[in-house]
Design a protein around this motif. Structure first.
Motif, mmCIF file in Angstrom:
data_model
loop_
_atom_site.group_PDB
_atom_site.id
_atom_site.type_symbol
_atom_site.label_atom_id
_atom_site.label_comp_id
_atom_site.label_asym_id
_atom_site.label_seq_id
_atom_site.Cartn_x
_atom_site.Cartn_y
_atom_site.Cartn_z
ATOM 1 N N MET A 47 0.662 -1.132 -0.059
ATOM 2 C CA MET A 47 -0.133 -0.071 -0.128
ATOM 3 C C MET A 47 0.888 1.402 -0.178
ATOM 4 N N GLU A 48 1.925 1.265 0.817
ATOM 5 C CA GLU A 48 2.817 2.416 0.803
ATOM 6 C C GLU A 48 3.363 2.710 -0.679
ATOM 7 N N ALA A 49 3.847 1.503 -1.310
ATOM 8 C CA ALA A 49 4.193 1.625 -2.748
ATOM 9 C C ALA A 49 3.166 2.264 -3.786
ATOM 10 N N GLN A 50 1.911 1.939 -3.454
ATOM 11 C CA GLN A 50 0.753 2.414 -4.185
ATOM 12 C C GLN A 50 0.799 3.927 -3.841
ATOM 13 N N TYR A 51 0.822 4.462 -2.825
ATOM 14 C CA TYR A 51 0.625 6.019 -2.400
ATOM 15 C C TYR A 51 1.645 6.439 -3.142
ATOM 16 N N LEU A 52 3.017 6.273 -2.987
ATOM 17 C CA LEU A 52 4.034 6.762 -3.606
ATOM 18 C C LEU A 52 3.852 6.834 -5.173
ATOM 19 N N LYS A 53 3.384 5.847 -5.612
ATOM 20 C CA LYS A 53 3.311 5.933 -7.080
ATOM 21 C C LYS A 53 2.557 7.136 -7.783
ATOM 22 N N LEU A 54 1.609 7.422 -6.776
ATOM 23 C CA LEU A 54 0.561 8.438 -7.163
ATOM 24 C C LEU A 54 1.468 9.807 -7.062
ATOM 25 N N VAL A 55 2.537 9.980 -6.402
ATOM 26 C CA VAL A 55 3.017 11.368 -6.134
ATOM 27 C C VAL A 55 4.468 11.434 -7.548
ATOM 28 N N SER A 56 4.025 12.566 -8.099
ATOM 29 C CA SER A 56 5.178 12.596 -9.122
ATOM 30 C C SER A 56 6.481 12.792 -8.638
ATOM 31 N N LEU A 57 6.760 13.120 -7.563
ATOM 32 C CA LEU A 57 8.251 13.245 -7.047
ATOM 33 C C LEU A 57 8.457 11.700 -6.375
ATOM 34 N N ARG A 58 7.531 10.850 -6.136
ATOM 35 C CA ARG A 58 7.999 9.486 -5.656
ATOM 36 C C ARG A 58 8.505 9.593 -4.333
ATOM 37 N N ARG A 59 7.993 10.472 -3.469
ATOM 38 C CA ARG A 59 8.568 10.794 -2.090
ATOM 39 C C ARG A 59 7.417 11.314 -1.250
ATOM 40 N N MET A 60 7.539 11.027 0.120
ATOM 41 C CA MET A 60 6.770 11.649 0.971
ATOM 42 C C MET A 60 7.202 13.079 1.370
ATOM 43 N N VAL A 61 6.335 13.823 1.640
ATOM 44 C CA VAL A 61 6.595 15.334 2.022
ATOM 45 C C VAL A 61 7.042 15.314 3.358
ATOM 46 N N GLU A 62 7.905 16.032 3.833
ATOM 47 C CA GLU A 62 8.221 16.272 5.307
ATOM 48 C C GLU A 62 7.490 17.434 5.986
ATOM 49 N N PRO A 63 7.289 16.954 7.310
ATOM 50 C CA PRO A 63 6.573 18.138 8.087
ATOM 51 C C PRO A 63 7.134 19.351 7.921
ATOM 52 N N GLU A 64 8.152 19.432 7.837
ATOM 53 C CA GLU A 64 9.045 20.913 7.919
ATOM 54 C C GLU A 64 8.500 21.756 6.532
ATOM 55 N N ASP A 65 8.285 20.936 5.567
ATOM 56 C CA ASP A 65 7.878 21.534 4.249
ATOM 57 C C ASP A 65 6.447 22.224 4.572
ATOM 58 N N VAL A 66 5.739 21.552 5.314
ATOM 59 C CA VAL A 66 4.436 22.246 5.466
ATOM 60 C C VAL A 66 4.530 23.271 6.335
ATOM 61 N N ALA A 67 5.458 23.372 7.237
ATOM 62 C CA ALA A 67 5.532 24.237 8.251
ATOM 63 C C ALA A 67 6.285 25.599 7.416
ATOM 64 N N ALA A 68 7.118 25.440 6.649
ATOM 65 C CA ALA A 68 7.778 26.338 5.768
ATOM 66 C C ALA A 68 6.658 27.169 5.149
ATOM 67 N N MET A 69 5.666 26.330 4.425
ATOM 68 C CA MET A 69 4.741 27.165 4.071
ATOM 69 C C MET A 69 3.832 28.066 4.697
ATOM 70 N N ALA A 70 3.513 27.592 5.872
ATOM 71 C CA ALA A 70 2.992 28.321 7.045
ATOM 72 C C ALA A 70 3.511 29.683 7.208
ATOM 73 N N LEU A 71 4.940 29.471 7.456
ATOM 74 C CA LEU A 71 5.707 30.648 8.020
ATOM 75 C C LEU A 71 5.526 31.541 6.764
ATOM 76 N N PHE A 72 6.067 31.384 5.536
ATOM 77 C CA PHE A 72 5.867 32.216 4.301
ATOM 78 C C PHE A 72 4.495 32.750 4.303
ATOM 79 N N LEU A 73 3.468 32.022 4.516
ATOM 80 C CA LEU A 73 1.895 32.846 3.972
ATOM 81 C C LEU A 73 1.893 33.763 5.405
#
Length: 262
Positions: A214-240
């Motif tokens: 199932m994990e492989a199926q999830y990542l296959k649907l992501v163009s970058l083929r990897r998970m997002v890090e929580p810090e990526d989301v936090a960085a967007m919040a700070l920017f906004l």
């Protein structure tokens, strides 16, 4: 102000992060603390809240269930007492909800998902708006999901709530914009952490697959083929919430590595 300096929220912002004791919420709260903000974190998990407070004694913490109107009233009494006002709301609280065919989902689990993930944001914004107005400007960041733009079979209560968050965000941006309050939504994708591990495990069980399959199926649907890090989301919040985001409002911004479908 130099352009690079505009990318950083101003020091001293008064920030409320709901469900901020663990996961994405904790990373967002920590990012604001690092930027010099005064942060109040609420959470329903007393143990996680205690652990967060031990790591960050400079932050204020309080127990709250955002789906309970009385608890939200008590939360904002804490905001007034401990922050003295509000400049930024991060509406992060949410639960994964049940996994399974629509005709097999327990009504109480459907209702709880909608109450926490959507009604909770209404209840919090309802009391945050007057405080943000009093400050003359402000920012609201609502956490939606990539499921809020794609739909999500076998996770219909969650997806429906997250689509609702997009509508809430667009409507609030129109309503509060003339008063200088910016409202945006962040749509995380497959974010690394304990929560996505639970989701993958439940969905694997519903589909009769192993966790790894199932994990492989999830990542296959992501163009970058990897998970997002929580810090990526936090960085967007700070920017906004920084001067660089001063003209951004009413937007649904995906931080997902380009999830193509769900």
């Amino acid at each position: 102000m130099k352009l690079f300096e505009r990318m950083r929220p101003r020091a001293g912002l008064r920030v409320l992060v709901t469900a901020g004791a663990a996961g994405i919420g904790a990373v967002i709260a920590e990012a604001f603390l690092e930027a010099g903000a005064r942060v109040l974190v609420c959470d329903l998990d007393a143990e996680a809240l205690g652990q967060f407070a031990a790591r960050h004694p400079e932050a204020a913490t309080t127990l709250a269930d955002v789906a309970d109107p009385a608890a939200v009233e008590r939360l904002f009494a804490e905001v007034a007492a401990r922050l003295g006002g509000l400049d930024v709301l991060v509406n992060n609280a949410g639960i994964s909800g049940p996994t399974g065919p629509i005709d097999q989902l327990p009504v109480e689990e459907i209702r709880r998902t909608l109450d926490v993930d959507l009604l909770g944001q209404f209840l919090v914004v309802r009391l945050a708006a007057p405080l943000l107005r009093a400050g003359g400007e402000g920012a609201i960041v609502n956490l939606s999901s990539v499921a809020g733009r794609l739909g999500y079979g076998l996770r219909t209560p969650y997806a429906a709530a997250k689509w609702g968050v997009i509508g809430l965000t667009a409507s609030l941006a129109k309503e509060l914009g003339p008063e200088g309050i910016r409202v945006n939504a962040i749509l995380p994708g497959v974010v690394r952490g304990a929560r996505i591990e639970r989701v993958i495990r439940d969905r694997a069980a519903a589909a009769g697959l192993s966790y790894e399959e199932m994990e492989a199926q999830y990542l296959k649907l992501v163009s970058l083929r990897r998970m997002v890090e929580p810090e990526d989301v936090a960085a967007m919040a700070l920017f906004l919430c920084s001067p660089a985001g001063a003209s951004i409002s009413g937007q649904a911004l995906s931080v997902c590595g380009n999830v193509e479908t769900l």
